[in-house]
Scaffold this motif. Sequence first.
Motif, PDB file in Angstrom:
ATOM      1  N   GLY A 155      34.326 -54.705   7.190  1.00  0.00           N
ATOM      2  CA  GLY A 155      34.086 -54.696   8.634  1.00  0.00           C
ATOM      3  C   GLY A 155      32.738 -55.308   8.973  1.00  0.00           C
ATOM      4  N   GLN A 156      31.727 -54.961   8.169  1.00  0.00           N
ATOM      5  CA  GLN A 156      30.397 -55.548   8.393  1.00  0.00           C
ATOM      6  C   GLN A 156      30.458 -57.061   8.217  1.00  0.00           C
ATOM      7  N   TYR A 208      34.166 -47.444  13.358  1.00  0.00           N
ATOM      8  CA  TYR A 208      33.576 -47.947  12.119  1.00  0.00           C
ATOM      9  C   TYR A 208      33.749 -49.458  12.093  1.00  0.00           C
ATOM     10  N   SER A 209      32.807 -50.153  11.449  1.00  0.00           N
ATOM     11  CA  SER A 209      32.871 -51.623  11.407  1.00  0.00           C
ATOM     12  C   SER A 209      34.232 -52.110  10.924  1.00  0.00           C
ATOM     13  N   GLY A 210      34.746 -51.441   9.903  1.00  0.00           N
ATOM     14  CA  GLY A 210      35.987 -51.942   9.312  1.00  0.00           C
ATOM     15  C   GLY A 210      37.208 -51.182   9.760  1.00  0.00           C
ATOM     16  N   CYS A 211      37.098 -50.449  10.869  1.00  0.00           N
ATOM     17  CA  CYS A 211      38.216 -49.611  11.293  1.00  0.00           C
ATOM     18  C   CYS A 211      39.446 -50.477  11.594  1.00  0.00           C
ATOM     19  N   LEU A 269      29.194 -53.853  20.217  1.00  0.00           N
ATOM     20  CA  LEU A 269      28.726 -53.077  19.060  1.00  0.00           C
ATOM     21  C   LEU A 269      27.566 -52.149  19.397  1.00  0.00           C
ATOM     22  N   ARG A 286      32.981 -59.034   8.581  1.00  0.00           N
ATOM     23  CA  ARG A 286      33.672 -59.657   9.718  1.00  0.00           C
ATOM     24  C   ARG A 286      32.737 -59.805  10.918  1.00  0.00           C
ATOM     25  N   ASN A 287      31.969 -58.756  11.189  1.00  0.00           N
ATOM     26  CA  ASN A 287      31.041 -58.840  12.323  1.00  0.00           C
ATOM     27  C   ASN A 287      30.033 -59.982  12.148  1.00  0.00           C
TER      28      ASN A 287
END
Lengths: 264, 161
Positions: free
Chosen positions: A48-49, B48-51, B79, A51-52
């Motif tokens: 997820g990080q 969560y970032s990867g949710c 964010l 991807r951001n």
Amino acid sequence: MSTKNFIYALHLADNALILAQRNAEWTGHGPVLEQDIAVTNISLDLLGQARNFYQYATVLFNGFSDKQKEEVNQFIPRLWKEYHRELQEDDLAFLRDEHQYLNLLITELPRGDWAQAVLRQFFFSAFQFYLYQQLQNNTDQQLAAIAGKSIKEVTYHLRWSAEWVIRLGDGTEESNDRIKNALADQWSFTGELFMPHDYELIDVNTLRESWTKKIEDILSQAGLVLPKQTWMQSGGKAGKHTEHLGYLLAEMQYLQRAYPNSTW
Amino acid sequence: MIDEQHIWNILEDVKDPEVSVLSVVDLGIVRSVKILDDKIDIVITPTYSGCPAMDVINMDIRLKLIEKGFRNITIQQQLSPAWTTDWMSEEGKKKLKAFGIAPPNPKQQFCTSEMFQQEAVQCPRCNSWHTQLISQFASTACKSMYRCLDCKEAFDYFKCH
């Protein structure tokens, strides 16, 4: 925003993506179900990080002037140039070649055993923790926002991995042997974390002291000592990698290279 | 003119795909709803970032509004400031507990990088505080797993974030 911010976003994304991919190799192979789930949850957070950071990098790139695009040309996937559309996050993850990746070497080392996995995670999470602490106050507001978001997750990763380092160091003779071996194998890859590179917006050298203090504290609780060895590996930040990254990318990028632009 | 409160009420019907008793409003991930003529602008923030649920939530919000006859919708992700479990509604916490998931403790109690700092988590079934952490990561990234030492049941805890 300058091209430096773009390259730095790539570096931060690559770190997270490559370790996410390595940790994902534990899916279905964790020592017990709960830890299998834990390590893959960490993998998911890191993905997820990544991807951001990649999304931000594409926003920057698509807004660049021709001159700026030329400046960062070496990091742009060749295949994408034939697509004739805006750059997307997946292009950066799945189409770049090995030498265009800017991740730290420690993230690409093979999965290894459980001791290798938790020790690497501990070294890396401690680094990310202090790095994001600074980055969340950066003048680049999007990088700051991603860091502020991610540090909460990293806090859990750090606790989890530190607890495992202690558990193995302080456990059986076998577990102690394994974590000692992991320490000997990985130590020379920790120096690169603090070797500054010109695109970094944070002076990583200033993180070394807090990081070392944290590592010493946990290792001493685990009954382990910091290795004396001082010669350190480097190169990842400049796109010079170990042989392991190529194999990782071959697996991770297979689909997009075999079937360009495929979706499901 | 579209009534903003009406939109919030509709959003109450959009559930978190992974914790189906909670609406996106209960979770506190809807940061704002703005109406401009016939256009609806919604800002959501990821948990969560990867949710993996975020893309689904995004689509579910859109589908629910389309179902109610709204067409002109934009949904943006923001964010910062980062989502925290403190934004979860009291109503949401009650629903979680009734569902068998221990709701998050207030943030100030915990959330440090220090080790072995155990937080007291109440068993959602028998209300005992005599519980023990099994794993910091459970069925989803936002939960950890505990066991109750009194009723002997294992349960999920929606960890503070």
